[in-house]
Write a protein that holds these residues in place. Sequence first.
Motif, mmCIF file in Angstrom:
data_model
loop_
_atom_site.group_PDB
_atom_site.id
_atom_site.type_symbol
_atom_site.label_atom_id
_atom_site.label_comp_id
_atom_site.label_asym_id
_atom_site.label_seq_id
_atom_site.Cartn_x
_atom_site.Cartn_y
_atom_site.Cartn_z
ATOM 1 N N GLU A 85 -50.987 35.531 -10.480
ATOM 2 C CA GLU A 85 -52.486 35.865 -10.311
ATOM 3 C C GLU A 85 -52.737 36.367 -8.939
ATOM 4 O O GLU A 85 -53.800 37.076 -8.826
ATOM 5 N N ALA A 86 -51.853 35.850 -7.937
ATOM 6 C CA ALA A 86 -52.304 36.224 -6.614
ATOM 7 C C ALA A 86 -51.641 37.771 -6.398
ATOM 8 O O ALA A 86 -52.672 38.575 -5.795
ATOM 9 N N THR A 87 -51.006 38.184 -6.947
ATOM 10 C CA THR A 87 -50.025 39.651 -6.744
ATOM 11 C C THR A 87 -51.089 40.737 -7.683
ATOM 12 O O THR A 87 -51.289 41.698 -7.377
ATOM 13 N N ASN A 88 -51.672 40.086 -8.624
ATOM 14 C CA ASN A 88 -52.430 40.897 -9.617
ATOM 15 C C ASN A 88 -53.615 41.522 -9.013
ATOM 16 O O ASN A 88 -54.178 42.718 -9.425
ATOM 17 N N ILE A 89 -54.111 40.859 -7.833
ATOM 18 C CA ILE A 89 -55.139 41.472 -7.252
ATOM 19 C C ILE A 89 -54.783 42.941 -6.428
ATOM 20 O O ILE A 89 -55.845 43.542 -6.443
ATOM 21 N N PHE A 90 -53.515 42.996 -6.376
ATOM 22 C CA PHE A 90 -53.210 44.121 -5.698
ATOM 23 C C PHE A 90 -52.267 45.157 -6.532
ATOM 24 O O PHE A 90 -51.438 45.862 -6.291
ATOM 25 N N ILE A 145 -50.546 37.742 1.045
ATOM 26 C CA ILE A 145 -50.689 36.689 0.053
ATOM 27 C C ILE A 145 -50.007 35.509 0.452
ATOM 28 O O ILE A 145 -50.336 34.382 0.187
ATOM 29 N N THR A 146 -48.637 35.861 1.154
ATOM 30 C CA THR A 146 -47.962 34.280 1.216
ATOM 31 C C THR A 146 -48.852 33.502 2.350
ATOM 32 O O THR A 146 -48.758 32.268 2.374
ATOM 33 N N GLY A 147 -49.353 34.435 3.551
ATOM 34 C CA GLY A 147 -50.137 33.671 4.397
ATOM 35 C C GLY A 147 -51.443 32.888 4.083
ATOM 36 O O GLY A 147 -51.588 31.814 4.239
ATOM 37 N N SER A 151 -51.930 28.808 3.453
ATOM 38 C CA SER A 151 -53.029 28.106 4.252
ATOM 39 C C SER A 151 -53.914 27.457 3.137
ATOM 40 O O SER A 151 -54.608 26.253 3.453
ATOM 41 N N MET A 152 -53.757 27.857 1.691
ATOM 42 C CA MET A 152 -54.251 26.739 0.887
ATOM 43 C C MET A 152 -53.332 25.807 0.332
ATOM 44 O O MET A 152 -53.627 25.459 -0.841
ATOM 45 N N ALA A 153 -52.380 25.656 1.070
ATOM 46 C CA ALA A 153 -51.366 24.552 0.856
ATOM 47 C C ALA A 153 -50.691 24.801 -0.719
ATOM 48 O O ALA A 153 -49.988 24.006 -1.292
ATOM 49 N N PHE A 154 -50.291 26.171 -0.759
ATOM 50 C CA PHE A 154 -49.381 26.597 -1.682
ATOM 51 C C PHE A 154 -48.101 27.092 -1.151
ATOM 52 O O PHE A 154 -47.978 28.284 -0.649
ATOM 53 N N TYR A 660 -44.893 40.135 9.879
ATOM 54 C CA TYR A 660 -46.314 39.765 9.341
ATOM 55 C C TYR A 660 -46.382 38.071 9.294
ATOM 56 O O TYR A 660 -47.344 37.548 9.515
ATOM 57 N N GLU A 661 -45.188 37.654 8.287
ATOM 58 C CA GLU A 661 -45.291 36.288 7.899
ATOM 59 C C GLU A 661 -45.208 35.254 9.100
ATOM 60 O O GLU A 661 -45.940 34.470 9.154
ATOM 61 N N LYS A 662 -44.406 35.802 10.053
ATOM 62 C CA LYS A 662 -44.127 34.931 11.195
ATOM 63 C C LYS A 662 -45.355 35.079 12.220
ATOM 64 O O LYS A 662 -45.878 34.050 12.560
ATOM 65 N N TRP A 663 -46.124 36.291 12.088
ATOM 66 C CA TRP A 663 -47.503 36.251 12.836
ATOM 67 C C TRP A 663 -48.472 35.507 12.191
ATOM 68 O O TRP A 663 -49.037 34.936 12.976
ATOM 69 N N VAL A 664 -48.662 35.759 10.935
ATOM 70 C CA VAL A 664 -49.372 34.443 10.368
ATOM 71 C C VAL A 664 -49.348 32.968 10.793
ATOM 72 O O VAL A 664 -50.169 32.367 10.798
ATOM 73 N N GLU A 665 -47.936 32.561 10.515
ATOM 74 C CA GLU A 665 -47.693 31.253 10.921
ATOM 75 C C GLU A 665 -48.332 30.882 12.282
ATOM 76 O O GLU A 665 -48.718 29.990 12.595
ATOM 77 N N LEU A 666 -48.179 31.896 13.394
ATOM 78 C CA LEU A 666 -48.457 31.613 14.678
ATOM 79 C C LEU A 666 -49.672 31.490 14.816
ATOM 80 O O LEU A 666 -50.185 30.878 15.650
ATOM 81 N N GLN A 667 -50.495 32.066 14.158
ATOM 82 C CA GLN A 667 -51.808 32.093 14.038
ATOM 83 C C GLN A 667 -52.659 30.894 13.832
ATOM 84 O O GLN A 667 -53.604 30.528 14.226
#
Length: 669
Positions: A85-90, A145-147, A151-154, A660-667
């Motif tokens: 469902e998340a990937t279908n957006i793209f 998507i992963t970030g 953040s939404m606990a998935f 980018y995934e690591k960067w999102v985690e740091l934010q």
Amino acid sequence: MIISAKGITKAYGDDVILDGVSFHVSEGDRIGIVGINGAGKTTLLRILAGEMDADAGDFFMPQDLTIGYLRQNDRFRSENTVIEEATNIFSDLIEMEEEITRLNSQVSRLSEEGRYDEAEDLMITQQQIGETYRNRGGFTYRSRITGILRSMAFDESFYDKKIDTLSGGERTRLALACLLLEKPDVLFLDEPTNHLDIGTLKWLEQYLKSYTGTMIIVSHDRYFLDSTVNRIFEIENHRLHIYDGGYTAYAEKKRQLREEQLRKYSKQQAEIRRQEDMIRLMKQRGTEKFAKRALSREKRLDAMERVERPDSMQKKMKIFFKENFKSGGDVYYAEDISKGFGYGSNRKQLFEHVDLDIKRGERICIVGPNGIGKTTLLRILMEEIKPDSGYLKKGHNVEPGYYDQAQERMTGSNTLLEELTDSFRLYSDTEMRSILGRFLFTDDTVFLKVSDLSGGEKARLSLVKLMLSGANVLIMDEPTNHLDINSKEVFEDALMDFPGAMIIVSHDRYFLNKIPTRILELGRNGITEYLGKYDYYEEKKQKLQASGKAYLKEMNRDEAPGSTAANAEAGSGSDGASGGAGDGALSSAEERKLRKEKEAEERRLRRKKESIEAEIEKLEEEAAELAAELEKPEIAADPEKLSAISRKMEENKEKLDDCYEKWVELQEI
């Protein structure tokens, strides 16, 4: 101005919902829509989103405006997984990836066959698609998507779960995540805070504050509205009224306007009564002269422009909680409680080492992330389930009453009247209808089936049952979730007047700033206690996180507003406490040490962010160089080099996604 509405009217049969609603929305506006349940908030959103037609009136919206609509009921395909469902957006970016791969293969084949002109034409097409792919975020969408999902606990354990296995709260969070990934020009959010815990709520608020588009939000969450909107649209008596500012500013302005209108109305009514008395006296005189004067005054009175009687406050619930008898001073005492579910590798440990000591008259609110076991803890206190270990004692004469968040304790086939008379047989039907009327269930609504009620109506019915129970300890699971703002305020006032103890799970921060005497944060390893309300809890929690002492139980006892030690320090001497700093105070040397540790941690985090950002910049430059290399005719003519560069591009893309995934985690730290 991006949205303009004039004279919007909507009715269902004879039931008018919206009547002549007009407004405009400017680019960047952040609007909160408030009103009682059934006022027409969702109806207005559906009209603006094009899902429903108005009976009259019209509205303007640019054709190229993209809209994202978070409904109260999502439209996911039950057989899809979370990641699908998340990937279908793209899907457009995925199609571009497939097209780029296909063109790569064709260019290689044409080059091998010596058809260089055709290969060059395809390379130009490939370059154009690649540029579009880059501009639309092709190199970063998977990290986004992963970030957002995280953040939404998935986490990754959710990715392959089917939609039809998710709870209602999980579906709401997924719908919100998908909407945020779309990044539309205008967000229509219908009750976005339902089922979100405080951590996710705070993340969502920060995200929306940085969101550059326009937002129209239907919400009963007063704290959320204060944090996210700058205008309030109130729907009341089918009309729309506009206020600048957040919820608190709106509530104060509305109070002032109502008081001013009431003063004008009362003053005019007094003058009208005075004139009517004079007219009556003149007529009683019976002379022609007084009769003419009376007639003249009557004409002036009839011509007077009347001040409209101010709309009385919308009908509100009338609720109070009364104990049948008092409990003892000790209500609940627990030591080292633990609970988990499942066996072996499938076992899920919810919490352990939970200690409680709850006294009569305390207002305890329990907070914590979704899935930590807050509802389970309440059910242990209700003795519906047993803990795996530990000691629990219920105090003398404790009679708890339970408010169930899911409202599963009611019989769907019952009418409202039957639901109450089944539980409380001493009341006559007339008395029960009178009680239901106090909770806004009037006339024939008492014959509605429980299964046909809305979430807000079920919540009110649950409160009726709790009120009639006469419990001396109120145990409640998210009691404000489905209540409109008016009902929340009445409910809160009733709780403040209740003399017994209450234990309430809630993520409603406005509620948490008004009700609790203590906040208990439930974690995997027990409970952390905060003496005071939400703002104090949040401030103290941030200090503790910064100092690395988030789980010290007695850290705030000496500073908490209204605490024993604080009162003693002020000279109250309650509970035999004497003045002084108290056991929880830090020395100046300890404070300096903690401050230095915090500053060192901030420097380390800043250096790490800068390092990751430099790596991202380097990888993006390499990606651009590889793309340029791929466009050279001599490369296109050499299948081995073409294949080697394609492999490097894929490796580069994986590294970039990881960065980018690591960067999102740091934010998020």
